[in-house]
Design a protein around this motif. Structure first.
Motif, PDB file in Angstrom:
ATOM      1  N   UNK A   1       0.843  -1.201   0.000  1.00 52.95           N
ATOM      2  CA  UNK A   1       0.000   0.000   0.000  1.00 52.95           C
ATOM      3  C   UNK A   1       0.881   1.254   0.000  1.00 52.95           C
ATOM      4  N   UNK A   2       1.936   1.263   0.816  1.00 52.62           N
ATOM      5  CA  UNK A   2       2.847   2.411   0.861  1.00 52.62           C
ATOM      6  C   UNK A   2       3.541   2.612  -0.477  1.00 52.62           C
ATOM      7  N   UNK A   3       3.967   1.513  -1.106  1.00 50.61           N
ATOM      8  CA  UNK A   3       4.630   1.638  -2.398  1.00 50.61           C
ATOM      9  C   UNK A   3       3.683   2.183  -3.458  1.00 50.61           C
ATOM     10  N   UNK A   4       2.434   1.735  -3.446  1.00 53.72           N
ATOM     11  CA  UNK A   4       1.442   2.253  -4.398  1.00 53.72           C
ATOM     12  C   UNK A   4       1.193   3.735  -4.145  1.00 53.72           C
ATOM     13  N   UNK A   5       1.073   4.128  -2.881  1.00 53.48           N
ATOM     14  CA  UNK A   5       0.873   5.543  -2.549  1.00 53.48           C
ATOM     15  C   UNK A   5       2.045   6.387  -3.057  1.00 53.48           C
ATOM     16  N   UNK A   6       3.276   5.890  -2.856  1.00 58.76           N
ATOM     17  CA  UNK A   6       4.455   6.613  -3.319  1.00 58.76           C
ATOM     18  C   UNK A   6       4.480   6.702  -4.841  1.00 58.76           C
ATOM     19  N   UNK A   7       4.068   5.627  -5.510  1.00 59.43           N
ATOM     20  CA  UNK A   7       4.041   5.632  -6.972  1.00 59.43           C
ATOM     21  C   UNK A   7       2.979   6.594  -7.500  1.00 59.43           C
ATOM     22  N   UNK A   8       1.862   6.722  -6.792  1.00 59.30           N
ATOM     23  CA  UNK A   8       0.837   7.684  -7.201  1.00 59.30           C
ATOM     24  C   UNK A   8       1.408   9.091  -7.210  1.00 59.30           C
ATOM     25  N   UNK A   9       2.190   9.420  -6.201  1.00 56.66           N
ATOM     26  CA  UNK A   9       2.821  10.733  -6.128  1.00 56.66           C
ATOM     27  C   UNK A   9       3.791  10.931  -7.290  1.00 56.66           C
ATOM     28  N   UNK A  10       4.596   9.907  -7.563  1.00 59.28           N
ATOM     29  CA  UNK A  10       5.557   9.992  -8.667  1.00 59.28           C
ATOM     30  C   UNK A  10       4.813  10.129  -9.989  1.00 59.28           C
ATOM     31  N   UNK A  11       3.765   9.343 -10.168  1.00 60.30           N
ATOM     32  CA  UNK A  11       2.982   9.398 -11.405  1.00 60.30           C
ATOM     33  C   UNK A  11       2.327  10.769 -11.575  1.00 60.30           C
ATOM     34  N   UNK A  12       1.845  11.342 -10.498  1.00 63.45           N
ATOM     35  CA  UNK A  12       1.242  12.665 -10.560  1.00 63.45           C
ATOM     36  C   UNK A  12       2.273  13.699 -11.017  1.00 63.45           C
ATOM     37  N   UNK A  13       3.472  13.622 -10.443  1.00 65.18           N
ATOM     38  CA  UNK A  13       4.541  14.539 -10.845  1.00 65.18           C
ATOM     39  C   UNK A  13       4.914  14.335 -12.302  1.00 65.18           C
ATOM     40  N   UNK A  14       4.966  13.078 -12.751  1.00 66.59           N
ATOM     41  CA  UNK A  14       5.303  12.797 -14.145  1.00 66.59           C
ATOM     42  C   UNK A  14       4.217  13.313 -15.080  1.00 66.59           C
ATOM     43  N   UNK A  15       2.963  13.152 -14.687  1.00 64.72           N
ATOM     44  CA  UNK A  15       1.852  13.632 -15.505  1.00 64.72           C
ATOM     45  C   UNK A  15       1.920  15.146 -15.656  1.00 64.72           C
ATOM     46  N   UNK A  16       2.240  15.836 -14.568  1.00 63.60           N
ATOM     47  CA  UNK A  16       2.380  17.293 -14.638  1.00 63.60           C
ATOM     48  C   UNK A  16       3.550  17.660 -15.541  1.00 63.60           C
ATOM     49  N   UNK A  17       4.654  16.930 -15.429  1.00 66.97           N
ATOM     50  CA  UNK A  17       5.818  17.184 -16.282  1.00 66.97           C
ATOM     51  C   UNK A  17       5.490  16.972 -17.750  1.00 66.97           C
TER      52      UNK A  17
ATOM     53  N   UNK B   1       5.554  19.686 -20.774  1.00 73.70           N
ATOM     54  CA  UNK B   1       6.295  19.445 -22.019  1.00 73.70           C
ATOM     55  C   UNK B   1       5.395  19.629 -23.236  1.00 73.70           C
ATOM     56  N   UNK B   2       4.153  19.201 -23.138  1.00 69.45           N
ATOM     57  CA  UNK B   2       3.223  19.374 -24.265  1.00 69.45           C
ATOM     58  C   UNK B   2       2.984  20.858 -24.540  1.00 69.45           C
ATOM     59  N   UNK B   3       2.864  21.638 -23.482  1.00 74.12           N
ATOM     60  CA  UNK B   3       2.700  23.088 -23.651  1.00 74.12           C
ATOM     61  C   UNK B   3       3.940  23.672 -24.326  1.00 74.12           C
ATOM     62  N   UNK B   4       5.122  23.248 -23.868  1.00 76.09           N
ATOM     63  CA  UNK B   4       6.370  23.735 -24.467  1.00 76.09           C
ATOM     64  C   UNK B   4       6.483  23.338 -25.933  1.00 76.09           C
ATOM     65  N   UNK B   5       6.101  22.118 -26.274  1.00 74.66           N
ATOM     66  CA  UNK B   5       6.152  21.663 -27.666  1.00 74.66           C
ATOM     67  C   UNK B   5       5.200  22.505 -28.520  1.00 74.66           C
ATOM     68  N   UNK B   6       4.009  22.771 -28.011  1.00 72.55           N
ATOM     69  CA  UNK B   6       3.059  23.609 -28.750  1.00 72.55           C
ATOM     70  C   UNK B   6       3.612  25.002 -28.993  1.00 72.55           C
ATOM     71  N   UNK B   7       4.238  25.574 -27.957  1.00 71.74           N
ATOM     72  CA  UNK B   7       4.831  26.906 -28.098  1.00 71.74           C
ATOM     73  C   UNK B   7       5.970  26.884 -29.114  1.00 71.74           C
ATOM     74  N   UNK B   8       6.807  25.864 -29.062  1.00 73.45           N
ATOM     75  CA  UNK B   8       7.926  25.766 -30.002  1.00 73.45           C
ATOM     76  C   UNK B   8       7.446  25.535 -31.432  1.00 73.45           C
ATOM     77  N   UNK B   9       6.364  24.782 -31.593  1.00 68.97           N
ATOM     78  CA  UNK B   9       5.806  24.588 -32.940  1.00 68.97           C
ATOM     79  C   UNK B   9       5.309  25.908 -33.509  1.00 68.97           C
TER      80      UNK B   9
END
Length: 128
Positions: free
Chosen positions: A68-84, A88-96
């Motif tokens: 359960x703790x590992x899943x909770x920690x992975x949720x946090x990591x996944x949330x950070x990755x999703x935001x990242x 990046x998608x916003x940056x790619x759109x701006x660069x295009x």
């Protein structure tokens, strides 16, 4: 209710000394060992303990709580990755958009460069 409060207090005591997720070793340095409970309260439940055995204040942690703790920690990591990824998608759109503007500028600059080159040739032949 009193038994659940004593269990949670006991769990809190053990968790203070153990890292989140699956423990690698006890605080004494002995590796963690995966064991199966034979108690009446938790028959067949997996837990991690110190290789020295269950000694008070040494490693004891339920395996399901580790997961359960590992899943909770992975949720946090996944949330950070999703935001990242969103950033990046916003940056790619701006660069295009900037690339599109640069392509337009290139098309607009070509006649200017040709004209400048033509004027340089004209100047060279007639005034030099």
């Amino acid at each position: 209710m009193s038994s659940s409060s004593s269990v949670s207090g006991n769990t809190y005591f053990h968790r203070r000394h153990v890292e989140r997720g699956t423990p690698k070793q006890c605080w004494c340095g002995k590796p963690a060992e995966l064991c199966t409970s034979a108690s009446r309260a938790n028959p067949g439940r997996l837990y991690y303990c110190c290789r020295k055995g269950y000694i008070k204040r040494h490693l004891f942690k339920w395996a399901d709580e580790c997961l359960v703790e590992e899943v909770e920690d992975m949720k946090s990591v996944m949330s950070d990755m999703t935001k990242g990824i969103s950033d990046l998608r916003v940056d790619v759109g701006r660069l295009e958009k900037e690339l599109g503007k640069a392509e337009k500028m290139k098309c607009l600059m070509f006649p200017v460069v040709v004209c400048g080159f033509g004027m340089a040739i004209f100047w060279h032949y007639f005034f030099a």
